[in-house]
Write a protein that holds these residues in place. Structure first.
Motif, PDB file in Angstrom:
ATOM      1  N   PRO A   1       0.845  -1.214   0.000  1.00 63.03           N
ATOM      2  CA  PRO A   1       0.000   0.000   0.000  1.00 63.03           C
ATOM      3  C   PRO A   1       0.875   1.257   0.000  1.00 63.03           C
ATOM      4  O   PRO A   1       1.921   1.303   0.654  1.00 63.03           O
ATOM      5  CB  PRO A   1      -0.787  -0.124   1.312  1.00 63.03           C
ATOM      6  N   PRO A   2       0.452   2.328  -0.705  1.00 62.11           N
ATOM      7  CA  PRO A   2       1.259   3.556  -0.761  1.00 62.11           C
ATOM      8  C   PRO A   2       1.585   4.129   0.615  1.00 62.11           C
ATOM      9  O   PRO A   2       2.656   4.687   0.827  1.00 62.11           O
ATOM     10  CB  PRO A   2       0.372   4.511  -1.568  1.00 62.11           C
ATOM     11  N   ALA A   3       0.640   3.979   1.568  1.00 60.50           N
ATOM     12  CA  ALA A   3       0.887   4.523   2.910  1.00 60.50           C
ATOM     13  C   ALA A   3       2.100   3.871   3.560  1.00 60.50           C
ATOM     14  O   ALA A   3       2.783   4.499   4.383  1.00 60.50           O
ATOM     15  CB  ALA A   3      -0.354   4.327   3.780  1.00 60.50           C
TER      16      ALA A   3
ATOM     17  N   LEU B   1      15.566  16.992   6.783  1.00 54.03           N
ATOM     18  CA  LEU B   1      15.419  15.528   6.753  1.00 54.03           C
ATOM     19  C   LEU B   1      13.957  15.130   6.595  1.00 54.03           C
ATOM     20  O   LEU B   1      13.628  14.212   5.832  1.00 54.03           O
ATOM     21  CB  LEU B   1      15.992  14.925   8.038  1.00 54.03           C
ATOM     22  N   LEU B   2      13.072  15.809   7.315  1.00 54.27           N
ATOM     23  CA  LEU B   2      11.647  15.473   7.217  1.00 54.27           C
ATOM     24  C   LEU B   2      11.137  15.667   5.796  1.00 54.27           C
ATOM     25  O   LEU B   2      10.419  14.810   5.258  1.00 54.27           O
ATOM     26  CB  LEU B   2      10.848  16.331   8.194  1.00 54.27           C
ATOM     27  N   VAL B   3      11.504  16.789   5.190  1.00 55.14           N
ATOM     28  CA  VAL B   3      11.032  17.066   3.828  1.00 55.14           C
ATOM     29  C   VAL B   3      11.660  16.092   2.836  1.00 55.14           C
ATOM     30  O   VAL B   3      10.985  15.543   1.956  1.00 55.14           O
ATOM     31  CB  VAL B   3      11.357  18.515   3.436  1.00 55.14           C
ATOM     32  N   LEU B   4      12.960  15.851   2.987  1.00 55.17           N
ATOM     33  CA  LEU B   4      13.648  14.958   2.056  1.00 55.17           C
ATOM     34  C   LEU B   4      13.033  13.559   2.071  1.00 55.17           C
ATOM     35  O   LEU B   4      12.750  12.976   1.022  1.00 55.17           O
ATOM     36  CB  LEU B   4      15.139  14.888   2.429  1.00 55.17           C
ATOM     37  N   PHE B   5      12.784  13.047   3.258  1.00 58.68           N
ATOM     38  CA  PHE B   5      12.230  11.690   3.331  1.00 58.68           C
ATOM     39  C   PHE B   5      10.751  11.671   2.978  1.00 58.68           C
ATOM     40  O   PHE B   5      10.250  10.647   2.512  1.00 58.68           O
ATOM     41  CB  PHE B   5      12.489  11.089   4.714  1.00 58.68           C
TER      42      PHE B   5
ATOM     43  N   GLY C   1       7.768   9.470  -3.678  1.00 56.12           N
ATOM     44  CA  GLY C   1       8.294   8.907  -4.918  1.00 56.12           C
ATOM     45  C   GLY C   1       8.209   7.394  -4.935  1.00 56.12           C
ATOM     46  O   GLY C   1       7.818   6.793  -5.950  1.00 56.12           O
ATOM     47  N   LEU C   2       8.569   6.767  -3.812  1.00 55.07           N
ATOM     48  CA  LEU C   2       8.493   5.304  -3.740  1.00 55.07           C
ATOM     49  C   LEU C   2       7.050   4.832  -3.841  1.00 55.07           C
ATOM     50  O   LEU C   2       6.766   3.808  -4.475  1.00 55.07           O
ATOM     51  CB  LEU C   2       9.124   4.828  -2.429  1.00 55.07           C
TER      52      LEU C   2
END
Length: 365
Positions: A20-22, A344-348, A354-355
């Motif tokens: 699932p995307p979540a 870090l929060l925004v990057l992940f 994306g994943l």
């Protein structure tokens, strides 16, 4: 052909595909928290102590809550404006310049109406403040449309146009502070001569938060939610952002839509700049934007350009910024640690999105 290596193909890892995307978004968030905790540990502090210190530094008393709200108000305006440009497929990095130029315009109006040393003015203070906010918005519009025109008609990337205009706006502000608008007898980075207290926005009690600024931020956000979710303009804006050529072929006035996005973003950012003048600093300073434009970029990217989630995320970032000021005082840590946490929060969050798009389970049918 003998001796020629077989071409390698990209394959989807079976053990992470089809979930699932979540799962990807939550997993990326958990990993970011683990990395944040690790960075805090190598900084020589306990993660729980740092978080507790930041929470108490942001929400410990009325004055600190007021500072959070004072940061939140212009941040809402910037984030709401950026929703339009991002949904139009534009990476508008020029919002910092639009804030600065709005602040310059607002300062110009107040200096015009209340010259230094004058004992009377053409307009009463409330009207002058309202006019300064309006002209600040117009200043932001002009700076935003300039970036838009460079992109639409000059075929210059909106990223480079925006960044270049950021430098230009900051340069103009510094020139004015050290030149025509310098303090009597002295010029310094502390800014221009502060305005009379009658030209300051009223606040909640003795805090730094102003009800007018908060109301304008919330109104801008509500309008954005309604426009993006329930209007034909929002639909056409998203269509342009998804596929510019297809939207043009289907009869959507793409150029007008792009310039409209710059117009609205510039308007909101310019108002934010004016509020920084009349509600926070009460003068023009070189860093009048306080990086709120870049913070707005992080907020909008974190909510995936959906204005519905801007308010809680913007509040979180505002509290993080104010709470981090407590770190050097209570724990001897650098306040810039909050920037690392935000990054870090925004990057992940982007990685998780994306994943999810690439490997997430596709809806049936």
């Amino acid at each position: 052909m003998e001796g020629t290596a077989a071409p390698q193909t990209m394959t989807t890892p079976a053990h992470i595909a089809g979930l699932p995307p979540a799962f990807y978004r939550i997993g990326a968030f958990v990993i970011s928290l683990i990395l944040v905790a690790f960075i805090i540990l190598i900084s020589g502090a306990s993660p729980t102590t740092v978080i507790g210190s930041m929470v108490s530094g942001a929400l410990g008393n009325a004055d600190q809550i007021g500072r959070v709200i004072a940061t939140l108000s212009p941040l809402l305006l910037c984030a709401a404006g950026l929703v339009y440009t991002f949904n139009a497929g534009l990476y508008n990095l020029g919002v910092e310049g639009q804030i600065t130029f709005g602040a310059i315009a607002a300062t110009w109006v107040l200096r015009l109406l209340y010259p230094e040393g004058a004992t009377a003015s053409l307009l009463p203070p409330p009207v002058a403040i309202a006019l300064a906010i309006l002209v600040g918005g117009i200043g932001g519009v002009l700076w935003g449309l300039l970036a838009g025109a460079l992109h639409v008609y000059g075929r210059i990337s909106e990223i480079f146009a925006g960044l270049g205009l950021n430098f230009a706006a900051t340069g103009i502000a510094i020139y004015l502070i050290f030149g025509p608008w310098k303090r009597p007898g002295v010029a310094s980075l502390s800014g221009t001569q502060p305005f009379d207290e009658s030209l300051w926005l009223g606040t909640f009690g003795r805090t730094e938060a102003t009800p007018v600024a908060l109301a304008l931020g919330l109104i801008a956000l509500i309008i954005t939610i309604v426009v993006m979710r329930n209007t034909y303009f929002g639909l056409r804006l998203r269509a342009v952002g998804r596929n510019l050529r297809a939207a043009y072929v289907l009869g959507v006035p793409a150029r007008r839509q792009l310039l409209s996005a710059f117009f609205i973003c510039g308007l909101f950012a310019g108002v934010a700049g004016a509020l920084q003048v009349v509600g926070v600093f009460h003068r023009l300073i070189p860093n009048i934007s306080s990086n709120l434009g870049f913070l707005g970029l992080l907020v909008v990217m974190l909510v995936n350009f959906d204005p519905l989630w801007i308010l809680p995320v913007a509040f979180f970032f505002s509290a993080l910024n104010i709470g981090s000021l407590q770190l050097p005082l209570s724990l001897g840590l650098e306040s810039s640690l909050s920037g690392v946490i935000q990054g870090l929060l925004v990057l992940f969050a982007l990685l998780g999105r994306g994943l999810a798009q690439k490997y997430g389970r596709k809806p049936e049918g």
